[in-house]
Each structure stands twice: as C-alpha cells, then as structure tokens.
Design a protein around this motif. Sequence first.
Motif, PDB file in Angstrom:
ATOM      1  N   GLY A 292       0.804  -1.152  -0.030  1.00  0.00           N
ATOM      2  CA  GLY A 292      -0.002  -0.044   0.014  1.00  0.00           C
ATOM      3  C   GLY A 292       0.772   1.272   0.049  1.00  0.00           C
ATOM      4  O   GLY A 292       0.824   2.090  -0.968  1.00  0.00           O
ATOM      5  N   PRO A 293       1.847   1.537   0.806  1.00  0.00           N
ATOM      6  CA  PRO A 293       2.524   2.779   1.111  1.00  0.00           C
ATOM      7  C   PRO A 293       3.567   2.832  -0.325  1.00  0.00           C
ATOM      8  O   PRO A 293       3.707   3.880  -0.741  1.00  0.00           O
ATOM      9  CB  PRO A 293       3.379   2.510   2.237  1.00  0.00           C
ATOM     10  N   LEU A 294       4.095   1.675  -0.839  1.00  0.00           N
ATOM     11  CA  LEU A 294       4.890   1.564  -2.080  1.00  0.00           C
ATOM     12  C   LEU A 294       3.897   2.054  -3.346  1.00  0.00           C
ATOM     13  O   LEU A 294       4.368   3.083  -3.818  1.00  0.00           O
ATOM     14  CB  LEU A 294       5.276   0.306  -2.419  1.00  0.00           C
ATOM     15  N   LEU A 295       2.655   1.686  -3.414  1.00  0.00           N
ATOM     16  CA  LEU A 295       1.838   2.337  -4.347  1.00  0.00           C
ATOM     17  C   LEU A 295       1.597   3.760  -4.326  1.00  0.00           C
ATOM     18  O   LEU A 295       1.510   4.348  -5.318  1.00  0.00           O
ATOM     19  CB  LEU A 295       0.571   1.396  -4.616  1.00  0.00           C
ATOM     20  N   ALA A 296       1.199   4.140  -3.126  1.00  0.00           N
ATOM     21  CA  ALA A 296       0.865   5.524  -2.828  1.00  0.00           C
ATOM     22  C   ALA A 296       2.128   6.283  -2.988  1.00  0.00           C
ATOM     23  O   ALA A 296       2.073   7.434  -3.562  1.00  0.00           O
ATOM     24  CB  ALA A 296       0.308   5.566  -1.317  1.00  0.00           C
ATOM     25  N   GLY A 297       3.440   5.744  -2.865  1.00  0.00           N
ATOM     26  CA  GLY A 297       4.604   6.417  -3.230  1.00  0.00           C
ATOM     27  C   GLY A 297       4.770   6.627  -4.553  1.00  0.00           C
ATOM     28  O   GLY A 297       5.397   7.735  -5.100  1.00  0.00           O
ATOM     29  N   LEU A 298       4.433   5.675  -5.285  1.00  0.00           N
ATOM     30  CA  LEU A 298       4.472   5.785  -6.844  1.00  0.00           C
ATOM     31  C   LEU A 298       3.491   6.854  -7.437  1.00  0.00           C
ATOM     32  O   LEU A 298       3.748   7.449  -8.274  1.00  0.00           O
ATOM     33  CB  LEU A 298       4.321   4.246  -7.542  1.00  0.00           C
ATOM     34  N   ASP A 299       2.417   6.751  -6.998  1.00  0.00           N
ATOM     35  CA  ASP A 299       1.415   7.747  -7.431  1.00  0.00           C
ATOM     36  C   ASP A 299       1.725   9.228  -7.004  1.00  0.00           C
ATOM     37  O   ASP A 299       1.578  10.064  -7.915  1.00  0.00           O
ATOM     38  CB  ASP A 299       0.069   7.388  -6.506  1.00  0.00           C
ATOM     39  N   ALA A 300       2.327   9.431  -5.817  1.00  0.00           N
ATOM     40  CA  ALA A 300       2.963  10.501  -5.357  1.00  0.00           C
ATOM     41  C   ALA A 300       3.802  10.913  -6.364  1.00  0.00           C
ATOM     42  O   ALA A 300       3.992  12.350  -6.897  1.00  0.00           O
ATOM     43  CB  ALA A 300       3.302  10.726  -4.039  1.00  0.00           C
ATOM     44  N   ALA A 301       4.842  10.260  -6.823  1.00  0.00           N
ATOM     45  CA  ALA A 301       6.007  10.496  -7.581  1.00  0.00           C
ATOM     46  C   ALA A 301       5.267  10.825  -9.030  1.00  0.00           C
ATOM     47  O   ALA A 301       6.092  11.858  -9.669  1.00  0.00           O
ATOM     48  CB  ALA A 301       6.752   9.108  -7.318  1.00  0.00           C
ATOM     49  N   ARG A 302       4.497  10.077  -9.513  1.00  0.00           N
ATOM     50  CA  ARG A 302       3.799  10.490 -10.724  1.00  0.00           C
ATOM     51  C   ARG A 302       3.237  11.684 -10.681  1.00  0.00           C
ATOM     52  O   ARG A 302       3.423  12.704 -11.740  1.00  0.00           O
ATOM     53  CB  ARG A 302       2.846   9.523 -11.144  1.00  0.00           C
ATOM     54  N   ALA A 303       2.676  12.070  -9.732  1.00  0.00           N
ATOM     55  CA  ALA A 303       2.019  13.389  -9.557  1.00  0.00           C
ATOM     56  C   ALA A 303       2.869  14.772  -9.601  1.00  0.00           C
ATOM     57  O   ALA A 303       2.607  15.558  -9.906  1.00  0.00           O
ATOM     58  CB  ALA A 303       0.887  13.636  -8.235  1.00  0.00           C
ATOM     59  N   GLU A 304       4.213  14.473  -8.766  1.00  0.00           N
ATOM     60  CA  GLU A 304       4.873  15.415  -8.677  1.00  0.00           C
ATOM     61  C   GLU A 304       5.657  15.707 -10.158  1.00  0.00           C
ATOM     62  O   GLU A 304       6.144  16.818 -10.294  1.00  0.00           O
ATOM     63  CB  GLU A 304       6.227  15.147  -7.836  1.00  0.00           C
ATOM     64  N   ALA A 305       5.949  14.385 -10.690  1.00  0.00           N
ATOM     65  CA  ALA A 305       6.601  14.677 -12.068  1.00  0.00           C
ATOM     66  C   ALA A 305       5.762  15.240 -13.003  1.00  0.00           C
ATOM     67  O   ALA A 305       6.113  15.937 -13.906  1.00  0.00           O
ATOM     68  CB  ALA A 305       6.794  13.353 -12.635  1.00  0.00           C
ATOM     69  N   ALA A 306       4.530  15.272 -12.848  1.00  0.00           N
ATOM     70  CA  ALA A 306       3.557  16.091 -13.723  1.00  0.00           C
ATOM     71  C   ALA A 306       3.446  17.475 -13.286  1.00  0.00           C
ATOM     72  O   ALA A 306       2.314  18.094 -14.021  1.00  0.00           O
ATOM     73  CB  ALA A 306       2.205  14.997 -13.750  1.00  0.00           C
TER      74      ALA A 306
END
Length: 301
Positions: free
Chosen positions: A73-87
């Motif tokens: 769960g935290p890993l997937l949330a971190g990936l989502d946050a990383a994608r959001a920051e990249a965008a």
Amino acid sequence: MKNNESLDDLAIFHTVVREGGFRAAARRLGLAPSKVSATVARMEEALGVPLLRRTTRSMATTEVGNALAERIGPLLAGLDAARAEAAETADQVRGRLKLNVPGAVMPDVLPPLFAVFHARHPEVEVEIVVENGIVDIVEAGCDAGIRYDDVLAQDMVSIPIGPRTQQVALAASPDYLAARGAPAAPRDLIEHQAIRYRLPGGPLLPWQLVEDGRTITVEPIPRLILGVNAIDTGLGFARAGIGIIATFRNWLEEDLANGDLVPVLPERWPARTGPRLYYPSRHAPRPLRAFIQVCQDTHEG
C-alpha cells in the motif's frame, strides 16, 4: 515458484482488498471483473499461497494477503505521489482527490465549492467518502477530511471551508405546535417530543441553547432517533409533525419561509464554528492544493 508479479498486478490486488471485492475493484479500475479475478488467481498460483478467501457471497483477505496488501500500500501510494510530482510541470491539474467528510456538509457546503473546482480543473477525479465518526484520513487513504470542532493531530493543518459560523435552530410543524403548544423557555422542551440524531455507535447529539448568556443542554423526549448518516432526512419527519427538530438554520430557510415549519425559541439559538478542511502538513498532492486554493478564494471572495 516465480515471483514475477508486475506493478499492475500488485495494484489490482491492492484495489480488490481496498474496495472489498472484485466487482467494486473492477469498477474503480475500469476493468472487467473476470480480468481482476484472473489476475489475483495468477498471483496466488505464482506465490503458492491463497491471498483471498472466496465464497459465493463474500470475500475475505487471508493473513498472507493482508500482510502483502499492507506492505505494498505505501509503495503504491509513493509511486502515485511520484507520478503526480513529475506531472506538476504541466499546466493542467490532473489526478484524483479523495475526501472524507461528514454528512452535514453534503447538502450545501460542498456543491458550490466543487462547481468552482470542476470548472477550473475538469481533469481531476473527485471521490467523497461520507463518514461521521473520527477517522484517520491517512489510514483511510484520503487526501483530506472535513470535520466540526475536532482536535487535530499534530501533523495536521486546517482551513475554514464553508460558513465560518453556523447557527443551530429549532423548528416544528404548525400542526405539532397546535397540538402540543409552543415551548416558552428551554426548560419546557423536556416535555416535548423531538427528532434526535445519534453518532455512529455513540450518544445522541446534544441539544444546546443559550440562556442568561450561557450555553445550556436540554434533553427532550426522543420520539424519533436517526443516525447522523441520515441527517438530511430529518426535515421530512419534522414537516410530518413527528416532533421538534434541531438542525442548521440555513437548512431551514425554505421551510420557514413557506410556513411548512415554524421557529421554536429563536432567541435561544446558539452559534457554532463552521466546518474545517484538514490534511497532513507534509507535501500535499497537486489536486488537493488546487482544492485548498478554491476554498481560500471562496472565503476571500
């Protein structure tokens, strides 16, 4: 055994656990239920252990499946946050905003805010989870929450959302007051029948009035008790003459204007602070920052 689960497979499995079933997960992901079920079955075959217990009517997570969901769960949330920051270099705000809110803000506080928000940011998907108890929004997977008068955790910040103050009013139908008489003072309410609300698994919401410059609590007879999840249904029972209701004054304006309800002890109505949006003080995702800006602009306007 081959542990070659892709990130997509892990995300599908986590969504099944979070949503509580294959069909709900399929709706959330926009996939066929058969594909979601097949993905989990493939993972179980590769791992050599069951992740879910299935019956014809229900689904439960095994101990291994629950441990896996908690780890990823935290890993997937971190990936989502990383994608959001990249965008974030993009002009258009995209992504998902998930709020946990009480039912009291649904009829009139949120609709005008989201009308503005969606006009500014049409690419953002919004999900609103209605709960009236105290909720750990981080654990619940929400970006932010809305509550009244709650003590916030140290790592939370909050801003006003909606009216800064709201008046709690009493009203009843003309037929009820004609039959029972209108109370002349707060103490008279203990002889009256009332429509009361109960918190989830907790007490009835108190009735408070102002008397001699101080706030007092009165306990009328609970003729009808509703869960706060049904808070927007109480006015219908009041119009039917069931008893006196205590609710936000702004919810009563139309009924008072057309005579369906009559104010009770209006000079005793107390005021309370309005709702607040709260969220973790750490970096907020871009959709949440955009919503915060809408809330601030609305208050400044």
